[in-house]
Every structure is written in C-alpha cells, then in structure tokens.
Design an enzyme around this catalytic site. Structure first.
Site, PDB file in Angstrom:
ATOM      1  CG  HIS A  50      -1.587   1.114   1.456  1.00 24.23           C
ATOM      2  ND1 HIS A  50      -1.526   2.144   2.535  1.00 24.23           N
ATOM      3  CD2 HIS A  50      -2.769   1.670   0.392  1.00 24.23           C
ATOM      4  CE1 HIS A  50      -2.509   3.043   2.233  1.00 24.23           C
ATOM      5  NE2 HIS A  50      -3.352   2.950   1.052  1.00 24.23           N
ATOM      6  CD  GLU A  53      -3.005   2.486  -3.470  1.00 26.98           C
ATOM      7  OE1 GLU A  53      -3.637   3.355  -3.267  1.00 26.98           O
ATOM      8  OE2 GLU A  53      -3.246   1.274  -2.658  1.00 26.98           O
ATOM      9  CG  HIS A  54      -0.487   6.315  -0.541  1.00 27.18           C
ATOM     10  ND1 HIS A  54      -0.957   7.155  -0.219  1.00 27.18           N
ATOM     11  CD2 HIS A  54      -1.222   5.289  -0.431  1.00 27.18           C
ATOM     12  CE1 HIS A  54      -2.071   6.926   0.276  1.00 27.18           C
ATOM     13  NE2 HIS A  54      -2.268   5.489   0.127  1.00 27.18           N
ATOM     14  CD  GLU A 130      -5.283   5.243   3.173  1.00 30.01           C
ATOM     15  OE1 GLU A 130      -5.971   4.439   2.227  1.00 30.01           O
ATOM     16  OE2 GLU A 130      -4.091   5.473   2.647  1.00 30.01           O
TER      17      GLU A 130
END
Length: 414
Positions: A50, A53-54, A130
């Site tokens: 993840h 992903e950023h 997040e």
C-alpha cells in the site's frame, strides 16, 4: 465481447500483455496489475504494498508528482491505484487519442519511481492519517476484524494498510527493495481495453522498458503458504457507536476451486440482492437493518463466505439468530429451482451491465489473466454458470455451512 477482440502477448522479459478492442467507444482504460499484495509481506513490511501504491505517483527522474497529475488532468483523464490482499493495480483512463501518453506515464511510474526521501516522509504521514480514518469507520473495521478471526496468524488476516508501528518504522531503502524484488515483468500483467490497437500497445510498453534500460528482467509470482485450519469462533471490538456491525462467516473455496461457481449462486440467494433471503427476512419483513448482505472471499489457497448486517445494539441478538437460522436452513434444505433460475439471470445481467465501459472491461481481463491465467469469454462464463445445479449448490451449502462459524461484532459494549 468476442474472442476475436481479445489479444495476448508475452514479452521476452516475461511481461504478459492482454487487450480487448472496443471499436464503438472513444476511451481507453489501461493498467499494470502486480501479482503482489499485502499477503506477500513479511511482518516488518506490513503495509509495504500500500505504501508503494502511494509512492509510485510521487514522481520519477523525469516527472514530479505535480507534473504527473497535471499531465493527466490536462487531457481529461483519470489515474489511480488500489491495493488488495494478493495484488496491486495502477491504471489510467483517458480518450483513446491519448493512449500513448497514458501508457508512457504508467510505464514511467512502474519501472522508474524516484523514492525521494522528502516524498516518502510526506506520504508516510498521509498513510498514517488514512489508517486512523479507517479505524474510525466501524463499518470498514468489522471486515478487517473478521479477516483476522478467519485467518488468524496468517498474512490474509492482516490489514492491507499495515499498522502504525510498521509504517513509522519502514525506511525508504526497504520500500525500494520491496519494489525491486516484486515489480518485475514476470510478476505483472498489463491490460488495456478500448479503442486501441494491440500491436501499438505492445510497442509502447517496449518503448517504456527501453527508457528504463530494459527494466528489471524476469521475476516470478510470490510463493504463498496456505493458512492453517484453525479459526477464531468470535471476536468483538468495543466502540461507542450508534450501530453495531456484525459478520457471521466460514472458510470457503479457494479462487480456482470448481465449486466457486456454485458459491456465486449461493451468495446471491442468501444475501446478494434485494430479493435475497436475508434482505427480505431482516430488512423487508422485520425492519431490523438498513444494510444486510452476503459476500465471498477468494484467494490462492483459501476463501470465505460471510454475512454482514448493521443494526441497533439492542437488536444484535435477534439479527444473529436470524442469520444463523437462515444459514442452517440453506445447509439442510439447499435452494429451489426458482432461486437458481433467478440467480443465473441476475448474474448474467450484472456481468453484461458491468461490461458497458472500458474501465470495467480492463479490470475484468486484467484480473482474470493475473489470477487465473486466462480470460474466458462471456459465453464461456455463461456455460460455467449453466453447469451449476440445485444439487451442486445444496452439496456446497451442506459442507460449507456445517463448519464452525466465526462471529464478529464491532459496536458498543452490552
């Protein structure tokens, strides 16, 4: 969709390219799908997929994060990504006339991310926020708690986002090493759907690899250990919420199990729509919940089947009793011929409606190629659905729902 519209090529470095030509549209959707997700992380790397992903949108040696965003916005396009348990996807949707630009940007971020220290630290804070936001959503949290209870002490039970401790401790070098190991051609599928030409897509991908000095050749799909047989019977997270969120579920067939098609039908009958048994029983007849549905999980070595409902705290016991009673009933009696016919019709309609745009078609062919190694036609999917019988669904229900069930509740303490 016809088989003639599909084309597949495997480049010399192992990258698989699959496209579907749609001459009737003016758009194109394309993306890299990486065969690595949160399940492939070591405990210390939890959240690395993840994090990547950023970070892949934060710039390359030739483009800043701002330039990437402005370039795509300037042509009315959309660029995004998501991380799942067993894969990560990066995609662009734009006008077909801008396909070359979209392909160039995607290739740039996949093969040549910069990992600038200041960008890593800035995005680290974004991800920590997040995680906090996700934890504040009990309707999301309950699914994470259920996964951990269904797959205890296994990566399938870990949260895709990672946790605060691992995200804070993960240095840029470790993230870059994770990328270098997993983001290699043989572990990726590139998919495109829209008004495009397969040969031009392949040529554009090769040009992107050439710009990256050939990328990192080779690679392989991650090797995964199956989860153990043990599950947790129940779990509760106390939160001062107005509603209680609950899930009842069991382990289910893995993603390539022949019984997965029967499970799709069972899922629809039990809680897959407004006509489903649980929706009618819990919401329409008794008004005990606004949201109630079932869903299935499908992974390489395992899967699951679950029922979710959100209800007031004082009604949790009644809703749980209704869920268990319905699961017991379908386990002992199976489904009717009428329910099978309705499920087939609904599933066929959903598939057809879901293929109305290039984005949905790109996702379908990418996911199929990545996790199954093939892209079946709609006609082939229809045939597999036709092969499901009342007896096969009944047999599955008996074996599946006779197992010990896992119950999870997130809500105020009683």
């Amino acid at each position: 969709m016809t088989q003639e519209a599909l084309a597949t090529t495997t480049l010399d470095n192992g990258l698989t390219v699959v496209t579907e030509r749609m001459t009737e549209v003016r758009s194109v959707a394309m993306g890299f799908w990486v065969g690595t997700g949160s399940v492939d992380e070591e405990p210390a790397d939890s959240g690395a997929s993840h994090f990547l992903e950023h970070l892949l949108f934060k710039g390359t040696p030739t483009r800043s994060a701002r330039q990437i965003a402005e370039t795509v916005d300037a042509v009315g396009g959309d660029i995004n990504a998501f991380t799942a348990k067993e894969y990560t996807a990066f995609y662009v949707r734009a006008l077909a006339a801008d396909a070359e630009l979209g392909l160039e940007i995607l290739s740039d971020i996949i093969w040549s991310p910069s990992f600038r220290p200041e960008e890593v630290e800035a995005e680290r804070q974004v991800i920590l926020e997040e995680i906090l936001m996700h934890g504040d959503e009990p309707g999301d949290l309950v699914h994470d708690v259920f996964a951990e209870a269904l797959f205890p002490d296994h990566p399938l039970g870990r949260e895709v986002l990672g946790d605060e401790s691992t995200i804070r401790a993960m240095p840029p070098e470790r993230i870059a090493a994770f990328h270098a190991h997993h983001y290699r051609p043989a572990n990726l599928v590139f998919a495109a759907a829209g008004n495009i030409d397969h040969a031009q897509i392949v040529a554009g991908l090769q040009a992107g690899l050439d710009r990256a000095d050939g990328g990192r050749p080779g690679g392989a799909r991650p090797r995964r250990d199956p989860p153990g047989a043990a599950t947790k019977g129940e779990a509760m997270v106390v939160r001062p919420t107005e509603q209680a969120h609950l899930i009842v579920g069991v382990r289910g067939p893995r993603r390539d199990d022949p019984e997965r098609h029967a499970l799709t039908v069972l899922d629809h009958v039990v809680g897959g729509g407004m006509s489903s048994r649980l929706f009618q029983s819990i919401r329409e007849e008794r008004g005990l919940a606004y949201s109630v549905y079932s869903y299935r999980l499908a992974f390489e070595h395992s899967g699951g089947f679950a029922v979710y409902a959100g209800t007031s705290p004082g009604q949790v016991e009644e809703v749980l009793e209704l869920i268990h009673a319905e699961l017991d009933r379908v386990a002992s009696e199976g489904i009717t011929a009428g329910e099978l016919t309705a499920a087939r019709s609904h599933l066929r309609g959903s598939l057809a409606l879901g293929l109305e745009d290039s984005g949905a078609r790109m996702s379908r062919i990418a996911h199929s190629q990545l996790v199954h190694g093939e892209v079946p036609t709609v006609e082939e999917l229809d045939a597999r659905l036709d092969a499901v019988t009342v007896e096969s669904v009944g047999d599955l229900a008996r074996s599946l729902l006779s197992e010990a069930r896992t119950t999870v509740v997130v809500g105020p303490s009683d």
